[in-house]
Design a protein around this motif. Structure first.
Motif, PDB file in Angstrom:
ATOM      1  N   ILE A 121      -7.360   5.630   5.202  1.00 22.40           N
ATOM      2  CA  ILE A 121      -7.939   4.321   5.533  1.00 22.40           C
ATOM      3  C   ILE A 121      -9.166   4.601   6.388  1.00 22.40           C
ATOM      4  CG2 ILE A 121      -7.547   2.093   6.646  1.00 22.40           C
ATOM      5  CD1 ILE A 121      -4.541   2.531   6.076  1.00 22.40           C
ATOM      6  N   GLU A 122     -10.361   4.337   5.814  1.00 23.40           N
ATOM      7  CA  GLU A 122     -11.605   4.855   6.371  1.00 23.40           C
ATOM      8  C   GLU A 122     -12.596   3.728   6.686  1.00 23.40           C
ATOM      9  OE1 GLU A 122     -11.350   8.909   3.647  1.00 23.40           O
ATOM     10  OE2 GLU A 122     -12.346   7.119   2.864  1.00 23.40           O
TER      11      GLU A 122
ATOM     12  N   LEU B 282       0.839  -1.201   0.000  1.00 24.03           N
ATOM     13  CA  LEU B 282       0.000   0.000   0.000  1.00 24.03           C
ATOM     14  C   LEU B 282       0.872   1.249   0.000  1.00 24.03           C
ATOM     15  CD1 LEU B 282      -2.934   1.167   0.325  1.00 24.03           C
ATOM     16  CD2 LEU B 282      -2.464   1.205   2.795  1.00 24.03           C
TER      17      LEU B 282
ATOM     18  N   SER C 115     -10.087  -1.912  -2.125  1.00 26.35           N
ATOM     19  CA  SER C 115     -10.010  -1.921  -0.667  1.00 26.35           C
ATOM     20  C   SER C 115     -10.024  -3.344  -0.120  1.00 26.35           C
ATOM     21  CB  SER C 115     -11.177  -1.129  -0.076  1.00 26.35           C
ATOM     22  OG  SER C 115     -11.122   0.213  -0.506  1.00 26.35           O
TER      23      SER C 115
ATOM     24  N   GLN D 237      -9.544  -4.855   8.822  1.00 20.30           N
ATOM     25  CA  GLN D 237      -9.455  -3.501   9.380  1.00 20.30           C
ATOM     26  C   GLN D 237      -8.547  -3.428  10.600  1.00 20.30           C
ATOM     27  OE1 GLN D 237     -13.130  -1.250   9.811  1.00 20.30           O
ATOM     28  NE2 GLN D 237     -12.557  -0.716  11.898  1.00 20.30           N
TER      29      GLN D 237
ATOM     30  N   GLU E  71     -10.267   6.606  -5.065  1.00 22.12           N
ATOM     31  CA  GLU E  71     -10.458   5.321  -4.373  1.00 22.12           C
ATOM     32  C   GLU E  71      -9.666   4.224  -5.063  1.00 22.12           C
ATOM     33  OE1 GLU E  71     -14.084   2.705  -2.401  1.00 22.12           O
ATOM     34  OE2 GLU E  71     -14.534   4.383  -3.742  1.00 22.12           O
TER      35      GLU E  71
ATOM     36  N   LYS F 191     -13.444  -6.050   5.197  1.00 26.30           N
ATOM     37  CA  LYS F 191     -13.657  -5.422   6.504  1.00 26.30           C
ATOM     38  C   LYS F 191     -12.890  -6.159   7.612  1.00 26.30           C
ATOM     39  CE  LYS F 191     -15.905  -2.786   9.557  1.00 26.30           C
ATOM     40  NZ  LYS F 191     -15.724  -1.332   9.684  1.00 26.30           N
TER      41      LYS F 191
ATOM     42  N   ASN G  58     -17.643  -1.929   5.274  1.00 28.07           N
ATOM     43  CA  ASN G  58     -16.494  -1.866   4.367  1.00 28.07           C
ATOM     44  C   ASN G  58     -15.328  -1.145   5.029  1.00 28.07           C
ATOM     45  OD1 ASN G  58     -18.010  -2.875   1.959  1.00 28.07           O
ATOM     46  ND2 ASN G  58     -19.124  -0.961   2.269  1.00 28.07           N
ATOM     47  N   LEU G  59     -14.175  -1.311   4.433  1.00 24.87           N
ATOM     48  CA  LEU G  59     -12.995  -0.536   4.799  1.00 24.87           C
ATOM     49  C   LEU G  59     -12.526   0.160   3.526  1.00 24.87           C
ATOM     50  CD1 LEU G  59     -10.862   0.228   6.937  1.00 24.87           C
ATOM     51  CD2 LEU G  59      -9.519  -1.742   6.178  1.00 24.87           C
ATOM     52  N   ARG G  60     -12.759   1.456   3.454  1.00 27.24           N
ATOM     53  CA  ARG G  60     -12.442   2.212   2.240  1.00 27.24           C
ATOM     54  C   ARG G  60     -10.999   2.718   2.292  1.00 27.24           C
ATOM     55  NH1 ARG G  60     -16.048   4.174  -1.177  1.00 27.24           N
ATOM     56  NH2 ARG G  60     -17.698   4.045   0.399  1.00 27.24           N
ATOM     57  N   VAL G  61     -10.279   2.635   1.158  1.00 29.08           N
ATOM     58  CA  VAL G  61      -8.904   3.143   1.061  1.00 29.08           C
ATOM     59  C   VAL G  61      -8.834   4.101  -0.114  1.00 29.08           C
ATOM     60  CG1 VAL G  61      -6.465   2.570   0.800  1.00 29.08           C
ATOM     61  CG2 VAL G  61      -7.967   1.019   2.045  1.00 29.08           C
ATOM     62  N   ARG G  62      -8.268   5.293   0.133  1.00 28.80           N
ATOM     63  CA  ARG G  62      -8.151   6.293  -0.931  1.00 28.80           C
ATOM     64  C   ARG G  62      -6.770   6.932  -0.903  1.00 28.80           C
ATOM     65  NH1 ARG G  62     -13.257  10.275  -0.641  1.00 28.80           N
ATOM     66  NH2 ARG G  62     -12.755  10.354   1.593  1.00 28.80           N
TER      67      ARG G  62
END
Length: 568
Positions: free
Chosen positions: A208-209, A194, A230, A236, A227, A233, A214-218
């Motif tokens: 990292i949200e 990453l 990802s 996380q 985005e 979950k 879900n676990l969102r990565v942008r």
């Protein structure tokens, strides 16, 4: 052709005294731990530069060093070798010569790679050398970039040793258990890749949200969030715990915001990572700020100033005393500009000290300190202490209140050069802001030397740049008279810029030089509009003018530039 009887790279470097035995031993130990090639290890340890290593190899192995960007590669010849082999060995068949395959290689001593290509193609191989950076860029452009994160996620199956723990139970998890799940190999591999991918894509931040399911990565690239694929979950908690361990945070405490940092070396570049966690309803939100330390190598000629503005600014910063401000909204590159100015005048004869929040890049010869509110070290107290350190130049990270501004002004008036930043929309507004927070106009007039106001604007992608004609209404609004010799450009969108038409950013600025006429206006508390009017009469170029100039030079897209200037 290279044979196995040749000296190793380490032996060659020792024999020619490019490195010492001690340095080689350290590099070999590091190589053993990482599994990387010796040349790459030496580069990453800072003992040799990439170009230096490859020129040296070419000279002593009697192998030509080529520039792939200047070579016309035969695409039919490339197809002789599978992409998997090309990526695995970092080799590239480029053309045929008298029934001999010319093969670009990164490691000419990797005999297995050359033998495998010879076996696959049934041709005799003649190796030529190219740098790893050039090889990777060519392969990524020809085949498309490998998404490291996506590839890593493909390798993570439901059978991997992850255990998803419900959010409401997180606060009671034992620290040892958190450390165990954070040290699973898939977690380490994911976090490493990453970071590598973010750095290679020139991202400034990783987000990292956590969300409910879900676990969102942008990634933030050129100021905008994008985005990326990802992880599930259930990853996380392990991922966030891994990042907190690397950042030396308290991994068992998830109720309070935390800050940390660590450093990595990617592709031979030193990169600092600043980490912030913030507790949310669905878990800890993590933002990783990426600080490419090569940015601190920029001098005044690397920040995108027009030649006449650069010359005026150079005259200011080489004086023995004065007060210089960089202004603009958050994220407009103010601190980077001040670092560039410090780099330009830094020398063994000067004592330069900074108080910052935080220290983003470290600079040789400069004493840098960081605000620590818990210990009582603020900009004001730090600045007072710095004055007892016999400084020639002081940089204060930000002017936030009357105390800090008053000490900065006093320092400038007593024979020091002071750099700082301030949040205002334009250069002239900085003058009125200093007065509004309680400084006497005559003190501001006497101390202030110059104000740089700037914005960061995305630059047009060079790979898909094309001319275009803005609408007549738009040009009329900008008060630009259409002329045949004025050409504007835009990016069409391509793989190189992820179809955005933009790649990278540049600063667009305006510089207010405080001369005798401007000082008189400051003392009279003249409005910022009046200050701008007089400054323009004596040669000040406004931000809008510089934006138009960069647009006609094909650096920025005119609509984009005007949008950034107006909205900020």
């Amino acid at each position: 052709m290279v044979t196995k009887s040749l000296m190793t790279l380490g032996e060659i470097l020792l024999a020619t005294k490019k490195i010492t035995q001690e340095q080689l031993d350290k590099a070999l130990l590091e190589q053993k731990n990482t599994g990387k090639k010796l040349g790459k290890t030496l580069i990453e340890m800072g003992l040799l530069q990439e170009e230096e290593v490859f020129k040296f190899l070419a000279l002593h192995l009697h192998i030509p060093l080529i520039d792939l960007s200047n070579i016309e590669v035969d695409q039919n010849v490339i197809k002789l070798v599978p992409e998997k082999i090309i990526r695995k060995y970092q080799v590239l068949p480029i053309f045929m010569k008298s029934n001999v395959l010319i093969l670009a290689v990164v490691d000419p001593l990797d005999v297995d790679a050359i033998d495998d290509v010879s076996f696959i193609t049934r041709y005799e191989i003649e190796p030529v050398l190219c740098t790893e950076t050039a090889m990777r860029e060519f392969i990524d452009q020809f085949y498309g970039k490998v998404d490291l994160v996506e590839e890593t996620l493909k390798g993570i199956t439901d059978e991997e040793s992850f255990e998803y723990i419900e959010d409401e139970e997180n606060d009671d998890i034992e620290e040892n258990k958190l450390r165990d799940i954070a040290l699973d190999t898939p977690v380490i591999r994911y976090v490493n890749n990453l970071i590598i991918q973010a750095i290679r894509e020139a991202a400034s931040d990783i987000h990292i949200e956590p969300e409910e399911k879900n676990l969102r990565v942008r990634f933030r690239i050129d100021g905008l969030l994008h985005e990326i694929p990802s992880p599930p979950k259930r990853m996380q908690l392990p991922i966030i715990s891994r990042i907190k361990i690397m950042s030396k945070m308290d991994i068992a405490n998830m109720r309070i915001p935390q800050d940390g940092r660590f450093e990595v070396k990617i592709d031979g570049k030193d990169v600092g990572l600043r980490i912030s966690t913030f507790p949310t309803f669905f878990g800890e939100n993590v933002v990783i700020r990426i600080l490419d330390k090569t940015v601190s190598n920029y001098g005044i000629d690397g920040i995108g100033l027009p030649p006449d503005d650069q010359k005026r600014l150079e005259n200011i910063i080489r004086k023995r005393y004065g007060f210089l401000l960089a202004t603009g909204p958050t994220g407009s590159g103010k601190t980077t500009t001040l670092y560039a100015l410090l780099k330009s005048i830094n020398s063994i004869e000067k004592n330069i000290i900074t108080i910052e929040d935080p220290v983003e890049y470290t600079l040789d010869l400069i004493r840098q300190s960081q605000v620590n509110s818990k210990a009582g070290l603020s900009f004001g107290t730090g600045l007072r202490a710095i004055l007892r350190q016999d400084p020639d130049l002081i940089m204060v990270g930000e002017i936030r209140d009357k105390e800090t501004s008053s000490i900065a002004i006093e320092s400038a008036l007593t024979g020091h050069m002071v750099f700082s930043t301030l949040h205002t929309n334009d250069a002239a507004s900085a003058v009125t802001r200093l007065i509004e927070i309680g400084n006497e106009p005559y003190l501001v007039a006497s101390s202030l030397s110059a104000v740089i106001a700037q914005r960061l604007v995305r630059t047009i992608c060079e790979k898909c740049k094309e001319p275009y004609t803005p609408s007549a209404e738009f040009l009329e609004e900008l008060e630009i008279v259409p002329q045949k010799n004025i050409i504007f450009y835009q990016g069409k969108g391509c793989d190189n810029c992820k179809q955005t038409g933009f790649k990278g950013r540049t600063a667009i600025s305006e510089i207010l030089i405080v001369d005798k006429e401007i000082r008189e206006l400051i003392i009279k508390k003249a409005s910022s509009d009046k200050i701008i009017q007089v400054a323009q009469e004596t040669g000040m170029r406004m931000m809008k003018e510089n934006a138009v100039a960069k647009a006609t030079e094909g650096i920025v897209e005119i609509n984009e530039a005007m949008s950034v200037i107006k909205t900020n």
